[in-house]
Every structure is written in structure tokens, then in C-alpha cells.
Design a protein around this motif. Structure first.
Motif, PDB file in Angstrom:
ATOM      1  N   VAL A 119     -27.497  23.338 -20.828  1.00 25.05           N
ATOM      2  CA  VAL A 119     -26.369  23.442 -19.012  1.00 25.05           C
ATOM      3  C   VAL A 119     -27.508  24.324 -18.708  1.00 25.05           C
ATOM      4  N   GLY A 120     -27.916  24.100 -17.391  1.00 23.33           N
ATOM      5  CA  GLY A 120     -28.020  25.386 -16.146  1.00 23.33           C
ATOM      6  C   GLY A 120     -29.475  25.527 -16.665  1.00 23.33           C
ATOM      7  N   GLU A 121     -29.159  26.972 -16.022  1.00 20.90           N
ATOM      8  CA  GLU A 121     -30.703  28.495 -16.300  1.00 20.90           C
ATOM      9  C   GLU A 121     -30.005  29.603 -15.622  1.00 20.90           C
ATOM     10  N   GLY A 122     -31.559  30.377 -15.660  1.00 21.70           N
ATOM     11  CA  GLY A 122     -30.852  32.328 -15.685  1.00 21.70           C
ATOM     12  C   GLY A 122     -29.990  32.329 -17.003  1.00 21.70           C
ATOM     13  N   ASN A 123     -29.267  33.595 -16.549  1.00 19.24           N
ATOM     14  CA  ASN A 123     -28.194  34.618 -17.359  1.00 19.24           C
ATOM     15  C   ASN A 123     -26.664  33.476 -17.302  1.00 19.24           C
ATOM     16  N   GLU A 124     -26.915  32.693 -16.307  1.00 18.96           N
ATOM     17  CA  GLU A 124     -25.743  31.936 -16.542  1.00 18.96           C
ATOM     18  C   GLU A 124     -25.566  30.579 -17.784  1.00 18.96           C
ATOM     19  N   VAL A 125     -26.408  30.401 -17.979  1.00 16.83           N
ATOM     20  CA  VAL A 125     -26.871  28.839 -19.536  1.00 16.83           C
ATOM     21  C   VAL A 125     -25.496  28.877 -19.600  1.00 16.83           C
TER      22      VAL A 125
ATOM     23  N   THR B 235     -18.016  43.993 -24.369  1.00 17.98           N
ATOM     24  CA  THR B 235     -17.322  44.046 -23.342  1.00 17.98           C
ATOM     25  C   THR B 235     -16.445  43.785 -22.475  1.00 17.98           C
ATOM     26  N   ILE B 236     -14.909  44.282 -21.973  1.00 20.58           N
ATOM     27  CA  ILE B 236     -13.803  43.379 -21.795  1.00 20.58           C
ATOM     28  C   ILE B 236     -14.244  41.991 -20.359  1.00 20.58           C
ATOM     29  N   GLY B 237     -15.811  42.607 -19.543  1.00 24.46           N
ATOM     30  CA  GLY B 237     -15.639  41.850 -19.162  1.00 24.46           C
ATOM     31  C   GLY B 237     -16.654  40.776 -20.101  1.00 24.46           C
ATOM     32  N   GLN B 238     -16.932  40.434 -20.721  1.00 21.60           N
ATOM     33  CA  GLN B 238     -17.325  38.973 -21.299  1.00 21.60           C
ATOM     34  C   GLN B 238     -16.239  38.831 -22.159  1.00 21.60           C
ATOM     35  N   ALA B 239     -15.891  39.362 -22.023  1.00 25.49           N
ATOM     36  CA  ALA B 239     -14.145  38.614 -22.607  1.00 25.49           C
ATOM     37  C   ALA B 239     -14.047  37.681 -21.648  1.00 25.49           C
ATOM     38  N   VAL B 240     -13.507  38.511 -20.670  1.00 26.36           N
ATOM     39  CA  VAL B 240     -12.569  37.872 -19.336  1.00 26.36           C
ATOM     40  C   VAL B 240     -13.622  36.360 -19.216  1.00 26.36           C
ATOM     41  N   GLN B 241     -14.813  36.568 -19.196  1.00 21.52           N
ATOM     42  CA  GLN B 241     -15.378  36.080 -18.770  1.00 21.52           C
ATOM     43  C   GLN B 241     -14.917  34.218 -19.911  1.00 21.52           C
ATOM     44  N   MET B 242     -15.230  34.191 -21.265  1.00 25.15           N
ATOM     45  CA  MET B 242     -14.993  33.024 -22.619  1.00 25.15           C
ATOM     46  C   MET B 242     -13.692  32.818 -22.450  1.00 25.15           C
ATOM     47  N   PHE B 243     -12.866  34.040 -21.689  1.00 31.81           N
ATOM     48  CA  PHE B 243     -11.057  33.648 -21.435  1.00 31.81           C
ATOM     49  C   PHE B 243     -10.776  33.063 -19.890  1.00 31.81           C
ATOM     50  N   GLY B 244     -11.679  33.101 -19.918  1.00 38.44           N
ATOM     51  CA  GLY B 244     -11.727  32.850 -17.799  1.00 38.44           C
ATOM     52  C   GLY B 244     -12.478  31.266 -17.944  1.00 38.44           C
ATOM     53  N   PRO B 245     -13.364  31.875 -17.086  1.00 35.94           N
ATOM     54  CA  PRO B 245     -14.198  30.287 -16.303  1.00 35.94           C
ATOM     55  C   PRO B 245     -14.654  30.086 -17.911  1.00 35.94           C
ATOM     56  N   ALA B 246     -15.060  30.534 -18.458  1.00 35.56           N
ATOM     57  CA  ALA B 246     -15.482  29.307 -20.217  1.00 35.56           C
ATOM     58  C   ALA B 246     -13.862  28.891 -20.810  1.00 35.56           C
TER      59      ALA B 246
ATOM     60  N   GLY C 174     -18.582  26.059 -29.967  1.00 33.93           N
ATOM     61  CA  GLY C 174     -19.405  26.919 -29.918  1.00 33.93           C
ATOM     62  C   GLY C 174     -19.544  27.157 -28.455  1.00 33.93           C
ATOM     63  N   VAL C 175     -19.401  28.488 -28.284  1.00 30.43           N
ATOM     64  CA  VAL C 175     -19.879  28.556 -26.814  1.00 30.43           C
ATOM     65  C   VAL C 175     -20.849  29.520 -26.008  1.00 30.43           C
ATOM     66  N   PHE C 176     -21.694  29.510 -25.785  1.00 25.36           N
ATOM     67  CA  PHE C 176     -22.917  30.843 -25.388  1.00 25.36           C
ATOM     68  C   PHE C 176     -22.714  31.558 -23.882  1.00 25.36           C
ATOM     69  N   ILE C 177     -21.822  32.658 -23.980  1.00 28.25           N
ATOM     70  CA  ILE C 177     -22.386  33.056 -22.707  1.00 28.25           C
ATOM     71  C   ILE C 177     -23.581  34.171 -23.261  1.00 28.25           C
ATOM     72  N   HIS C 178     -24.553  34.429 -22.047  1.00 27.80           N
ATOM     73  CA  HIS C 178     -25.325  35.665 -22.020  1.00 27.80           C
ATOM     74  C   HIS C 178     -24.909  36.721 -21.590  1.00 27.80           C
TER      75      HIS C 178
ATOM     76  N   LYS D 189     -18.699  31.180 -11.344  1.00 29.52           N
ATOM     77  CA  LYS D 189     -18.653  29.652 -11.235  1.00 29.52           C
ATOM     78  C   LYS D 189     -19.851  29.128 -12.235  1.00 29.52           C
ATOM     79  N   LYS D 190     -21.114  29.770 -11.846  1.00 27.06           N
ATOM     80  CA  LYS D 190     -22.058  28.507 -12.711  1.00 27.06           C
ATOM     81  C   LYS D 190     -21.461  29.025 -14.241  1.00 27.06           C
ATOM     82  N   ILE D 191     -20.400  29.531 -14.783  1.00 21.77           N
ATOM     83  CA  ILE D 191     -20.438  30.073 -15.660  1.00 21.77           C
ATOM     84  C   ILE D 191     -19.345  28.385 -16.320  1.00 21.77           C
TER      85      ILE D 191
END
Length: 165
Positions: A10-16, A72-83, A113-117, A124-126
Motif C-alpha cells: 500500500v502507498g507510494e514513494g519511500n513511505e510505501v 539509525t535511531i530514526g528508523q528504529a523510532v519509525q518501527m517502534f512508533g508509527p509502524a 514482516g514490516v518494510f520501512i524504506h 503519518k504516511k508510514i
């Protein structure tokens, strides 16, 4: 069945969002995969339980596994936060809507399994894309979709969006 398999993009761009998941009984192969995912952490692959909020894990219990090494800590925060928030809400909503039977909440587990670019930036898109992808993957898994017949019939009806990457 001891194992249901679902997938959604679902989605597009780097947030797909690309979700692959297994749903099955705690005492079957999915239960084994669930336990192994929690017990087998490695650098850059921090598997975590989906929680609605701290101290409120979803039912069926759901372990999220990273499909990309978090560097990076930013990627970890995206996994532990919005995802994490998105996956948890999608599981709870799937139970509330009867897609996953409420009476199986203690018998089933989910491995998601979760993919985060690595270049994803819009949280919000994530969240929104991962919520929708998880909901779709759960619905497909529980309905046994696509069937072999559907896959055969649609094998030439479009292209994979990342075919040329």
C-alpha cells in the motif's frame, strides 16, 4: 488450517508499506516462528510486540519483524512508533470487525514482516500505509485469498511496481 498467509503493498514513494504475515495457532509452525522471532534478536533487526500502548499488547499476540536492517535511531523510532501503532490498530480492528474471530485471540499468533524504506520521512504516511497494508494482509490471509485460480487468472494483468528496481 494451522497457517494463514497474507501479503499487501500500500502507498507510494519511500513511505510505501509492504506487509507479509503469518497467522496460526500457538502450538503450530506459526507459534514456533513467533517464539523464535522474539527470542532471536540481532543487530538492526529489533523484533517487537505490537502494542496499542505500553502494557497493552494486542490479541492475537503479534510480533513485528523488520524486513530491512535498521541502521539509525530514526528508523528504529519509525518501527517502534508509527509502524507499531499501525500494525497494532489493524490487528485490533480486524478482531473488532470479525475478520479474526474474537474467540481465537488466545489460540492464534501473528508474525508480521514490516518494510520501512531507509529514506522514509513522513510518519503519518508510514502509519496510514502500514495500517491499510496490515488490514488487507489479515483479510486476505483469513479469507484464503488470493486463490490459486485468482493468481492464475491475473498473472498477466499488470506489473509489479518494483519490477525494474
Amino acid at each position: 488450517m494451522s497457517m494463514f498467509v497474507g501479503e499487501a503493498l500500500v502507498g507510494e514513494g519511500n513511505e510505501v508499506a509492504h506487509i507479509d504475515l503469518l497467522i496460526g495457532s500457538k502450538d503450530g509452525p506459526v507459534g514456533t516462528a513467533f517464539a523464535n522471532a522474539l527470542a532471536s534478536q540481532s543487530a538492526g533487526h529489533s523484533n517487537l510486540l505490537a502494542v496499542v500502548r505500553p502494557n497493552l499488547a494486542v490479541k492475537p499476540a503479534t510480533v513485528m519483524i523488520t524486513k530491512v536492517t535498521l541502521k539509525t535511531i530514526g528508523q528504529a523510532v519509525q518501527m517502534f512508533g508509527p509502524a507499531q501503532t499501525a500494525v497494532a490498530k489493524a490487528v485490533v480492528d480486524s478482531v473488532a470487525e470479525g475478520i479474526i474471530p474474537k474467540d481465537q485471540g488466545e489460540e492464534l499468533v501473528i508474525v508480521c514482516g514490516v518494510f520501512i524504506h531507509p529514506k522514509a520521512a513522513d510518519n503519518k504516511k508510514i502509519h496510514d500505509y502500514n495500517y491499510e497494508a496490515t488490514k488487507q494482509a489479515i483479510a486476505s490471509a483469513m479469507a484464503g485469498k488470493p486463490t490459486a485460480e485468482e493468481t492464475i487468472a491475473q498473472r498477466d494483468a499488470g506489473e509489479h511496481p518494483f519490477k525494474n528496481f
